[in-house]
Design a protein around this motif. Sequence first.
Motif, PDB file in Angstrom:
ATOM      1  N   HIS A 112       0.934  -1.019   0.098  1.00 41.20           N
ATOM      2  CA  HIS A 112      -0.003   0.214   0.019  1.00 41.20           C
ATOM      3  C   HIS A 112       0.944   1.070   0.014  1.00 41.20           C
ATOM      4  O   HIS A 112       2.043   1.262   0.714  1.00 41.20           O
ATOM      5  CB  HIS A 112      -0.832  -0.037   1.202  1.00 41.20           C
ATOM      6  CG  HIS A 112      -1.495   1.238   1.478  1.00 41.20           C
ATOM      7  ND1 HIS A 112      -2.493   1.724   0.495  1.00 41.20           N
ATOM      8  CD2 HIS A 112      -1.546   2.193   2.569  1.00 41.20           C
ATOM      9  CE1 HIS A 112      -2.916   2.977   1.224  1.00 41.20           C
ATOM     10  NE2 HIS A 112      -2.337   3.155   2.402  1.00 41.20           N
ATOM     11  N   HIS A 114       1.105   4.542   1.222  1.00 40.71           N
ATOM     12  CA  HIS A 114       0.465   5.347   2.206  1.00 40.71           C
ATOM     13  C   HIS A 114       0.563   6.792   1.968  1.00 40.71           C
ATOM     14  O   HIS A 114       1.577   7.497   1.719  1.00 40.71           O
ATOM     15  CB  HIS A 114       0.987   5.011   3.569  1.00 40.71           C
ATOM     16  CG  HIS A 114       0.602   5.738   4.709  1.00 40.71           C
ATOM     17  ND1 HIS A 114      -0.217   5.060   5.518  1.00 40.71           N
ATOM     18  CD2 HIS A 114       0.464   6.952   4.904  1.00 40.71           C
ATOM     19  CE1 HIS A 114      -0.748   6.000   6.551  1.00 40.71           C
ATOM     20  NE2 HIS A 114      -0.303   6.970   6.058  1.00 40.71           N
ATOM     21  N   TRP A 152       4.909   6.779   2.845  1.00 38.63           N
ATOM     22  CA  TRP A 152       5.865   5.522   3.035  1.00 38.63           C
ATOM     23  C   TRP A 152       5.062   4.383   2.442  1.00 38.63           C
ATOM     24  O   TRP A 152       3.872   4.687   1.968  1.00 38.63           O
ATOM     25  CB  TRP A 152       5.971   5.339   4.461  1.00 38.63           C
ATOM     26  CG  TRP A 152       4.774   5.278   5.560  1.00 38.63           C
ATOM     27  CD1 TRP A 152       3.869   6.292   5.735  1.00 38.63           C
ATOM     28  CD2 TRP A 152       4.314   4.240   6.412  1.00 38.63           C
ATOM     29  NE1 TRP A 152       3.071   5.935   6.590  1.00 38.63           N
ATOM     30  CE2 TRP A 152       3.452   4.736   6.918  1.00 38.63           C
ATOM     31  CE3 TRP A 152       5.051   3.017   6.587  1.00 38.63           C
ATOM     32  CZ2 TRP A 152       2.832   3.992   8.182  1.00 38.63           C
ATOM     33  CZ3 TRP A 152       4.505   2.278   7.652  1.00 38.63           C
ATOM     34  CH2 TRP A 152       3.391   2.753   8.421  1.00 38.63           C
ATOM     35  N   HIS A 154       3.851   0.072   2.760  1.00 35.87           N
ATOM     36  CA  HIS A 154       3.933  -0.870   3.736  1.00 35.87           C
ATOM     37  C   HIS A 154       2.978  -1.922   3.289  1.00 35.87           C
ATOM     38  O   HIS A 154       1.992  -1.663   2.466  1.00 35.87           O
ATOM     39  CB  HIS A 154       3.550  -0.352   4.943  1.00 35.87           C
ATOM     40  CG  HIS A 154       2.110  -0.010   5.268  1.00 35.87           C
ATOM     41  ND1 HIS A 154       1.035  -0.439   5.430  1.00 35.87           N
ATOM     42  CD2 HIS A 154       1.702   1.296   5.403  1.00 35.87           C
ATOM     43  CE1 HIS A 154       0.093   0.300   5.331  1.00 35.87           C
ATOM     44  NE2 HIS A 154       0.713   1.484   5.442  1.00 35.87           N
ATOM     45  N   HIS A 156      -0.497  -4.347   3.235  1.00 38.06           N
ATOM     46  CA  HIS A 156      -1.729  -4.072   3.921  1.00 38.06           C
ATOM     47  C   HIS A 156      -2.545  -5.327   3.956  1.00 38.06           C
ATOM     48  O   HIS A 156      -3.636  -5.477   4.052  1.00 38.06           O
ATOM     49  CB  HIS A 156      -2.518  -3.105   2.817  1.00 38.06           C
ATOM     50  CG  HIS A 156      -3.191  -2.168   3.671  1.00 38.06           C
ATOM     51  ND1 HIS A 156      -4.180  -2.447   4.500  1.00 38.06           N
ATOM     52  CD2 HIS A 156      -3.238  -0.826   3.817  1.00 38.06           C
ATOM     53  CE1 HIS A 156      -4.776  -1.631   5.178  1.00 38.06           C
ATOM     54  NE2 HIS A 156      -4.148  -0.334   4.621  1.00 38.06           N
ATOM     55  N   HIS A 418      -6.976   7.104   9.264  1.00 36.73           N
ATOM     56  CA  HIS A 418      -6.101   7.388   8.123  1.00 36.73           C
ATOM     57  C   HIS A 418      -7.200   6.993   6.867  1.00 36.73           C
ATOM     58  O   HIS A 418      -7.818   5.738   6.741  1.00 36.73           O
ATOM     59  CB  HIS A 418      -4.794   6.533   8.113  1.00 36.73           C
ATOM     60  CG  HIS A 418      -4.246   6.401   6.652  1.00 36.73           C
ATOM     61  ND1 HIS A 418      -3.875   7.488   6.118  1.00 36.73           N
ATOM     62  CD2 HIS A 418      -4.028   5.327   5.647  1.00 36.73           C
ATOM     63  CE1 HIS A 418      -3.284   7.372   4.837  1.00 36.73           C
ATOM     64  NE2 HIS A 418      -3.397   5.897   4.719  1.00 36.73           N
ATOM     65  N   HIS A 420      -7.532   6.344   2.888  1.00 38.83           N
ATOM     66  CA  HIS A 420      -6.880   6.332   1.784  1.00 38.83           C
ATOM     67  C   HIS A 420      -7.338   6.988   0.480  1.00 38.83           C
ATOM     68  O   HIS A 420      -8.659   7.345   0.344  1.00 38.83           O
ATOM     69  CB  HIS A 420      -7.218   4.664   1.225  1.00 38.83           C
ATOM     70  CG  HIS A 420      -6.481   3.817   2.136  1.00 38.83           C
ATOM     71  ND1 HIS A 420      -5.962   2.408   1.571  1.00 38.83           N
ATOM     72  CD2 HIS A 420      -6.127   3.841   3.449  1.00 38.83           C
ATOM     73  CE1 HIS A 420      -5.576   1.777   2.698  1.00 38.83           C
ATOM     74  NE2 HIS A 420      -5.482   2.522   3.672  1.00 38.83           N
ATOM     75  N   HIS A 462      -9.343   3.752   8.046  1.00 39.30           N
ATOM     76  CA  HIS A 462      -9.200   2.994   9.374  1.00 39.30           C
ATOM     77  C   HIS A 462      -8.224   3.578  10.258  1.00 39.30           C
ATOM     78  O   HIS A 462      -7.541   4.634  10.095  1.00 39.30           O
ATOM     79  CB  HIS A 462      -8.842   1.492   8.875  1.00 39.30           C
ATOM     80  CG  HIS A 462      -7.328   1.614   8.276  1.00 39.30           C
ATOM     81  ND1 HIS A 462      -6.163   1.361   8.935  1.00 39.30           N
ATOM     82  CD2 HIS A 462      -6.858   1.763   6.991  1.00 39.30           C
ATOM     83  CE1 HIS A 462      -5.087   1.656   8.214  1.00 39.30           C
ATOM     84  NE2 HIS A 462      -5.463   1.660   7.000  1.00 39.30           N
ATOM     85  N   HIS A 464      -4.926   3.645  12.189  1.00 36.98           N
ATOM     86  CA  HIS A 464      -3.496   3.201  11.890  1.00 36.98           C
ATOM     87  C   HIS A 464      -2.676   2.303  12.999  1.00 36.98           C
ATOM     88  O   HIS A 464      -1.640   2.145  12.916  1.00 36.98           O
ATOM     89  CB  HIS A 464      -2.688   4.241  10.953  1.00 36.98           C
ATOM     90  CG  HIS A 464      -1.893   3.746  10.122  1.00 36.98           C
ATOM     91  ND1 HIS A 464      -0.915   2.840  10.166  1.00 36.98           N
ATOM     92  CD2 HIS A 464      -2.019   3.669   8.590  1.00 36.98           C
ATOM     93  CE1 HIS A 464      -0.367   2.676   8.911  1.00 36.98           C
ATOM     94  NE2 HIS A 464      -1.022   3.101   8.093  1.00 36.98           N
TER      95      HIS A 464
END
Length: 494
Positions: A112, A114, A152, A154, A156, A418, A420, A462, A464
Amino acid sequence: MWFGSFMIIALIAVGVWVFFQSPFMQGKSAGEINSSEQGQSILDIQPIEAGSRPTKQFELTAKETDWEIQTGESVNAWTYNGTVPGEALRVQQGDFVQVELHNELEVPVTIHWHGVILPNRMDGVPGVTQDAVEPGESFTYEFIAEDAGTYWYHSHQHSSLQVDKGLYGPLVVEGKGEKPEHDEVFILDEWAVNQDRENWTNMGGMMMGSMQGDGEADTKEMYDTFTVNGKAGDAIDPLRMEEGETARLRFVNAGYQLHRLVFPEGSMEMLAVDAEPVQNSGERNVLEIAPGERIDVLYTKGEEGEIIGETPSVENSQDMQILVLSSDSDGENLQVKAEDAATSKGTSHASKDLLFETVPDVDVSYNMDLSMGMNMGEGMTWQINDRVFPDTPPIQVEKGDIVRVDITNEGRLNHPMHLHGHRFQVEAEDGGAVVKDLINVKPGESYTIYFEADNKGEWLFHCHDNNHADRGMVTIVDYTSVFSPFELNQTNQP
Ligand code: C2O
Ligand code: CU
């Protein structure tokens, strides 16, 4: 004999029935949360073409790695390209970015991006925007780096575990003509090194944690080591610069705990929050960074030997200290001084560019109540409007809608929420407004955020603290005219 086999078959039948009753097996996809496969698939939304843009290509391989977290102490990590954090990706604003993900782990993964505004099918959310990438398989992510700033990446897939194990790294989009003397990324995190992480995610630990304190009690129980760029304490590389030099320092909090970094007085000005430039902050020298948040500062080195580090009263604070030294010194006896320092955080200062000059008229309003719950047999849950994902009510929008979300936290823990695929605007403490993609909602706080639904898709919104997300605190911004062809299930769990 016959009775024995009958019992076994009966037990299997009951097991299978229970399994299929679980939410993951209800075949709920974001599309079905959106009721049916009507309209356009998220796979068809928006072409992604390089055109005449420069293309930047990267390869990231997810694999198991013995990672030396502290001098002489290794942890079993999952990494992109063998390091924590994963390879630093630097591109220029306007580049066409292509990243090939290979999976050498024994579990499925994704990436993902971010904070990056991109087409929905590149968002890396398993079961919503793609199928997780199975062991041995690959997937290519493509997007245009439209906006400069610190981001960044990461995994998911099962984020609460996979981000914890090290599947994250920095993405910097350099603005045109931007070239400070020094430009560094520092990713903060917490690890469970001398204890079993899983022990603390059980009910007892979580219950205890959620009952006391400062909104951080559960993560404080769960993790015993802090890291900066994957290293703790002495193992952290010092920042090398000379007196009077300036640096752009980009902080990312990849952990689930809030960190307050203390700077030498007068050395720090905030430059940007969640990749949005903010008005200069002046006098404060403590930086509060919520889980998932990014904050860039301009740091000017004063006298020889300075230190930037976690507030000393916090347990494990010695793990999270960055020495700032000139090329020939070793930084003996430096200490973080936190006395009476004033704090800047993500919502302290106004953004330079706003989404809305005045409070907009809205087309859609949504009340988001964050709370703690209990699930028979599974322990604690974290809820949005008393429900647990994927049963949380979605925020239903149509392209062009102006959306208002009122977020309230009546529980006892912090919830860094957070969104998206979009940026939202929220009031700043200094009187203006700030544009962000993550808002840390502390116990008893409420915030009103506004955004424009200008990026069709099925987008996660959602907490974080991924341990909270894992136990339910997730919803979806659901564009009614599109659907997702993917399904949430055992191999596709955000
Ligand atoms: Cu850092 Cu759902 O993301
Ligand atoms: Cu939370």
